[in-house]
Design a protein around this motif. Structure first.
Motif, PDB file in Angstrom:
ATOM      1  N   GLN A  62       0.841  -1.202  -0.097  1.00  0.00           N
ATOM      2  CA  GLN A  62       0.087   0.051   0.001  1.00  0.00           C
ATOM      3  C   GLN A  62       0.820   1.147  -0.074  1.00  0.00           C
ATOM      4  OE1 GLN A  62      -2.778   0.354   3.382  1.00  0.00           O
ATOM      5  NE2 GLN A  62      -3.211   2.532   2.823  1.00  0.00           N
ATOM      6  N   TYR A  63       1.902   1.267   0.851  1.00  0.00           N
ATOM      7  CA  TYR A  63       2.734   2.443   1.142  1.00  0.00           C
ATOM      8  C   TYR A  63       3.546   2.625  -0.195  1.00  0.00           C
ATOM      9  CZ  TYR A  63       2.121   1.503   6.021  1.00  0.00           C
ATOM     10  OH  TYR A  63       1.435   1.341   7.096  1.00  0.00           O
ATOM     11  N   ALA A  64       3.965   1.652  -0.875  1.00  0.00           N
ATOM     12  CA  ALA A  64       4.713   1.753  -2.318  1.00  0.00           C
ATOM     13  C   ALA A  64       3.591   2.257  -3.415  1.00  0.00           C
ATOM     14  CB  ALA A  64       5.254   0.295  -2.847  1.00  0.00           C
ATOM     15  N   ALA A  65       2.366   1.483  -3.430  1.00  0.00           N
ATOM     16  CA  ALA A  65       1.399   2.090  -4.277  1.00  0.00           C
ATOM     17  C   ALA A  65       0.953   3.581  -4.447  1.00  0.00           C
ATOM     18  CB  ALA A  65       0.178   1.134  -4.162  1.00  0.00           C
ATOM     19  N   PRO A  94     -11.040 -12.439   3.397  1.00  0.00           N
ATOM     20  CA  PRO A  94     -11.199 -12.315   1.850  1.00  0.00           C
ATOM     21  C   PRO A  94      -9.845 -11.988   1.345  1.00  0.00           C
ATOM     22  CG  PRO A  94     -11.815 -10.312   3.217  1.00  0.00           C
ATOM     23  CD  PRO A  94     -11.418 -11.507   4.247  1.00  0.00           C
ATOM     24  N   ALA A  95      -9.878 -11.990  -0.111  1.00  0.00           N
ATOM     25  CA  ALA A  95      -8.579 -11.653  -0.865  1.00  0.00           C
ATOM     26  C   ALA A  95      -8.032 -10.260  -0.411  1.00  0.00           C
ATOM     27  CB  ALA A  95      -8.770 -11.587  -2.346  1.00  0.00           C
ATOM     28  N   THR A  96      -6.981 -10.311  -0.137  1.00  0.00           N
ATOM     29  CA  THR A  96      -5.976  -8.862   0.275  1.00  0.00           C
ATOM     30  C   THR A  96      -6.164  -7.863  -0.734  1.00  0.00           C
ATOM     31  OG1 THR A  96      -4.467 -10.429   1.701  1.00  0.00           O
ATOM     32  CG2 THR A  96      -3.748  -8.148   1.251  1.00  0.00           C
ATOM     33  N   SER A  97      -6.265  -8.258  -2.046  1.00  0.00           N
ATOM     34  CA  SER A  97      -6.399  -7.392  -3.149  1.00  0.00           C
ATOM     35  C   SER A  97      -7.591  -6.533  -3.156  1.00  0.00           C
ATOM     36  CB  SER A  97      -6.368  -8.136  -4.628  1.00  0.00           C
ATOM     37  OG  SER A  97      -7.413  -8.844  -4.608  1.00  0.00           O
ATOM     38  N   ILE A  98      -8.883  -6.954  -2.362  1.00  0.00           N
ATOM     39  CA  ILE A  98      -9.987  -6.344  -2.193  1.00  0.00           C
ATOM     40  C   ILE A  98      -9.851  -5.550  -1.212  1.00  0.00           C
ATOM     41  CG2 ILE A  98     -12.388  -6.748  -2.010  1.00  0.00           C
ATOM     42  CD1 ILE A  98     -12.591  -9.227  -3.474  1.00  0.00           C
ATOM     43  N   SER A  99      -9.157  -5.730  -0.107  1.00  0.00           N
ATOM     44  CA  SER A  99      -9.086  -4.889   0.872  1.00  0.00           C
ATOM     45  C   SER A  99      -8.052  -3.729   0.398  1.00  0.00           C
ATOM     46  CB  SER A  99      -8.310  -5.634   2.136  1.00  0.00           C
ATOM     47  OG  SER A  99      -7.640  -4.624   2.964  1.00  0.00           O
ATOM     48  N   LEU A 100      -7.185  -3.952  -0.383  1.00  0.00           N
ATOM     49  CA  LEU A 100      -6.168  -2.988  -1.110  1.00  0.00           C
ATOM     50  C   LEU A 100      -6.902  -1.900  -1.833  1.00  0.00           C
ATOM     51  CD1 LEU A 100      -2.754  -5.083  -1.439  1.00  0.00           C
ATOM     52  CD2 LEU A 100      -3.308  -2.850  -0.281  1.00  0.00           C
ATOM     53  N   GLN A 101      -7.965  -2.609  -2.429  1.00  0.00           N
ATOM     54  CA  GLN A 101      -8.759  -1.663  -3.343  1.00  0.00           C
ATOM     55  C   GLN A 101      -9.335  -0.555  -2.569  1.00  0.00           C
ATOM     56  OE1 GLN A 101     -12.432  -2.147  -3.065  1.00  0.00           O
ATOM     57  NE2 GLN A 101     -12.725  -0.005  -3.958  1.00  0.00           N
ATOM     58  N   ASN A 102      -9.820  -0.853  -1.294  1.00  0.00           N
ATOM     59  CA  ASN A 102     -10.645   0.114  -0.381  1.00  0.00           C
ATOM     60  C   ASN A 102      -9.555   1.010   0.033  1.00  0.00           C
ATOM     61  OD1 ASN A 102     -12.777   0.996   1.370  1.00  0.00           O
ATOM     62  ND2 ASN A 102     -11.726   0.012   2.905  1.00  0.00           N
ATOM     63  N   ARG A 103      -8.524   0.329   0.665  1.00  0.00           N
ATOM     64  CA  ARG A 103      -7.575   1.338   1.422  1.00  0.00           C
ATOM     65  C   ARG A 103      -6.833   1.937   0.489  1.00  0.00           C
ATOM     66  NH1 ARG A 103      -4.362  -3.596   4.251  1.00  0.00           N
ATOM     67  NH2 ARG A 103      -2.604  -1.971   4.697  1.00  0.00           N
ATOM     68  N   LEU A 104      -6.704   1.857  -0.797  1.00  0.00           N
ATOM     69  CA  LEU A 104      -6.405   2.855  -1.718  1.00  0.00           C
ATOM     70  C   LEU A 104      -7.096   3.875  -2.305  1.00  0.00           C
ATOM     71  CD1 LEU A 104      -3.521   0.207  -3.815  1.00  0.00           C
ATOM     72  CD2 LEU A 104      -3.011   2.351  -2.175  1.00  0.00           C
ATOM     73  N   GLY A 105      -8.454   3.519  -1.951  1.00  0.00           N
ATOM     74  CA  GLY A 105      -9.260   4.314  -2.538  1.00  0.00           C
ATOM     75  C   GLY A 105      -9.552   4.463  -3.851  1.00  0.00           C
ATOM     76  N   LEU A 106      -9.584   3.233  -4.397  1.00  0.00           N
ATOM     77  CA  LEU A 106      -9.882   2.989  -5.807  1.00  0.00           C
ATOM     78  C   LEU A 106     -11.401   2.781  -6.114  1.00  0.00           C
ATOM     79  CD1 LEU A 106      -6.904   0.264  -6.744  1.00  0.00           C
ATOM     80  CD2 LEU A 106      -6.794   2.891  -6.525  1.00  0.00           C
ATOM     81  N   CYS A 167      10.118  -6.438   1.783  1.00  0.00           N
ATOM     82  CA  CYS A 167       9.787  -5.320   1.051  1.00  0.00           C
ATOM     83  C   CYS A 167       8.566  -5.308   0.346  1.00  0.00           C
ATOM     84  CB  CYS A 167      10.844  -5.330  -0.199  1.00  0.00           C
ATOM     85  SG  CYS A 167      10.802  -3.772  -1.415  1.00  0.00           S
ATOM     86  N   GLY A 168       7.854  -4.041  -0.031  1.00  0.00           N
ATOM     87  CA  GLY A 168       6.461  -4.048  -0.969  1.00  0.00           C
ATOM     88  C   GLY A 168       6.808  -3.309  -2.044  1.00  0.00           C
ATOM     89  N   THR A 169       6.307  -3.742  -3.197  1.00  0.00           N
ATOM     90  CA  THR A 169       6.474  -2.843  -4.384  1.00  0.00           C
ATOM     91  C   THR A 169       5.259  -2.688  -5.080  1.00  0.00           C
ATOM     92  OG1 THR A 169       6.829  -4.767  -5.640  1.00  0.00           O
ATOM     93  CG2 THR A 169       8.869  -3.905  -4.603  1.00  0.00           C
ATOM     94  N   ALA A 170       5.333  -1.615  -5.855  1.00  0.00           N
ATOM     95  CA  ALA A 170       4.191  -1.369  -6.794  1.00  0.00           C
ATOM     96  C   ALA A 170       4.610  -1.043  -8.324  1.00  0.00           C
ATOM     97  CB  ALA A 170       3.442  -0.069  -6.381  1.00  0.00           C
ATOM     98  N   THR A 171       3.963  -1.685  -9.330  1.00  0.00           N
ATOM     99  CA  THR A 171       4.252  -1.496 -10.751  1.00  0.00           C
ATOM    100  C   THR A 171       3.074  -1.218 -11.455  1.00  0.00           C
ATOM    101  OG1 THR A 171       6.035  -3.171 -10.524  1.00  0.00           O
ATOM    102  CG2 THR A 171       5.310  -2.501 -12.720  1.00  0.00           C
ATOM    103  N   LEU A 172       3.307  -0.032 -12.166  1.00  0.00           N
ATOM    104  CA  LEU A 172       1.861   0.202 -12.935  1.00  0.00           C
ATOM    105  C   LEU A 172       2.178  -0.295 -14.426  1.00  0.00           C
ATOM    106  CD1 LEU A 172      -0.739   1.871 -12.941  1.00  0.00           C
ATOM    107  CD2 LEU A 172       0.762   3.935 -13.508  1.00  0.00           C
ATOM    108  N   VAL A 173       1.215  -1.031 -14.604  1.00  0.00           N
ATOM    109  CA  VAL A 173       0.923  -1.595 -16.135  1.00  0.00           C
ATOM    110  C   VAL A 173      -0.044  -0.738 -17.118  1.00  0.00           C
ATOM    111  CG1 VAL A 173       0.847  -3.546 -17.492  1.00  0.00           C
ATOM    112  CG2 VAL A 173       2.061  -3.853 -15.303  1.00  0.00           C
ATOM    113  N   THR A 174       0.327  -0.381 -18.044  1.00  0.00           N
ATOM    114  CA  THR A 174      -0.770   0.580 -19.031  1.00  0.00           C
ATOM    115  C   THR A 174      -0.856   0.147 -20.335  1.00  0.00           C
ATOM    116  OG1 THR A 174       0.746   2.263 -19.524  1.00  0.00           O
ATOM    117  CG2 THR A 174      -0.506   2.275 -17.467  1.00  0.00           C
ATOM    118  N   GLU A 175      -1.966   0.625 -21.058  1.00  0.00           N
ATOM    119  CA  GLU A 175      -1.802   0.492 -22.368  1.00  0.00           C
ATOM    120  C   GLU A 175      -0.496   1.324 -22.967  1.00  0.00           C
ATOM    121  OE1 GLU A 175      -6.290   0.585 -24.087  1.00  0.00           O
ATOM    122  OE2 GLU A 175      -5.765   2.669 -23.104  1.00  0.00           O
TER     123      GLU A 175
END
Length: 349
Positions: A62-65, A94-106, A167-175
């Protein structure tokens, strides 16, 4: 599996490191100076980062994102996919990804998925993200990778205690305008080579599984703890990884000398160096940073990129090969152009 996905790109990479630095030399009092010196010499790992007990892999990601989103200046609601790669999720469900969606405000329209992979996980995460973008399901996908592996290691197991960091990392993949070539392989016959035997439905936790036993080298662990057959994993990596990369280069019609950077999973300096020798490529384009961070599981490749490519990169990134390998057994490589990727130095606050 071999495929090439077009019109995608890695837009940005960021990493978050725990503040606590543990020097391997301080473990001499626990394991003996000669033993510690021998392991440091064999792995090249001198220090690791360890997360505080109240910090989870999801927190670090989350911090990396948040750092990546702020630096990129993008609208959170433009992110429509989230992939969380970890073997240490917050909960069984539940799946942690769904928790992160909420925590990141997506946005609530964000598609989320957990991938329960270790050292090859970054490759799988990028494949998932690129696939979503290729089929037009998403336009911007966050791939978050991190583990708190040290919590699965028995303190009596010196063979692993001096290898893994966090460590925690974040990578943004786009068109985008680039292609990603993938070569991903699996071999479940080696599942017992790197495993936490107890804790799932196959072997539930019990008093019996918590019993500590010692191996011939004096390493103590229970069935509740991480086990790694180091020799078997090494042999697997040095035989399978170079072949995997060579096939990928053939698919991309690249010569190995044309590649400007080989970003390999940072298991340890010795293993990376041996794979490089098997590939027969220049040492300068196969960097390592495990000496300062240890093996951070699925985070090693994005951490390496964040650490070494963030400012005035010495590497020609137009032809980059990334390769992860480990638990499963699973391994895979990606070939792509990272020349326009934004890399942000790892933070720890």
């Amino acid at each position: 599996m071999r495929t090439i996905i077009n019109n995608v790109q890695l837009k940005a990479v960021a990493a978050w490191l725990p503040q606590h630095v543990e020097e391997m030399s301080v473990l001499s009092a626990l394991y003996g100076e000669a033993e510690v010196s021998s392991i440091i010499k064999a792995t090249g790992i001198q220090q690791v980062r360890i997360a505080d007990k109240d910090i989870t892999a999801a927190d670090m990601c989350q911090y990396a994102a948040e750092h990546l989103i702020n630096r990129e200046g993008i609208d959170k609601f433009d992110i429509d996919g989230l992939v969380f790669v970890s073997q240490t999720p917050d909960y069984i469900l539940p799946a942690t990804s769904i928790s992160l969606q909420n925590r990141l405000g997506l946005s609530k329209d964000t598609v989320c998925i957990d991938i329960h992979y270790g050292c090859s996980g970054f490759i799988y995460g990028l494949f998932q993200a690129a696939s979503w973008i290729s089929c037009k399901a998403c336009k911007k996908v966050l791939v978050l990778c991190g583990d708190t592996t040290t919590r699965m290691i028995n303190p009596l197991d010196k063979s692993l205690r001096m290898v893994f960091g966090e460590c925690g990392t974040a990578t943004l993949v786009t068109e985008g305008n680039f292609s990603m070539g993938f070569h991903i392989q699996s071999d479940g016959s080696g599942a017992d080579r790197l495993i936490v035997p107890a804790g799932g439905s196959r072997i539930p936790l019990s008093h019996a599984t918590a019993k500590v036993e010692y191996d011939k080298d004096g390493n103590g662990r229970s069935q509740n703890d991480l086990f790694m057959d180091g020799a078997a994993i090494f042999n697997f990596a040095v035989t399978q990884v170079p072949k995997n990369i060579k096939v990928l280069l053939e698919d991309m019609q690249w010569e190995k000398e044309q590649v400007g950077l080989y970003a390999l999973h940072q298991a340890n300096e010795f293993m990376v160096g041996y794979v490089r020798k098997m590939l027969k490529v220049n040492k300068d384009i196969v960097p390592t940073n495990s000496a300062y961070f240890g093996n951070t599981g699925p985070a090693t490749i994005p951490l390496l990129l964040s650490d070494l490519c963030s400012e005035n990169s010495l590497y020609d990134l137009e032809r980059t090969v990334m390769c992860g390998f480990g638990v499963g057994l699973s391994w895979g490589s990606i070939a792509t152009n990272l020349a326009e990727t934004h890399f942000y130095k790892p933070i720890n606050k």
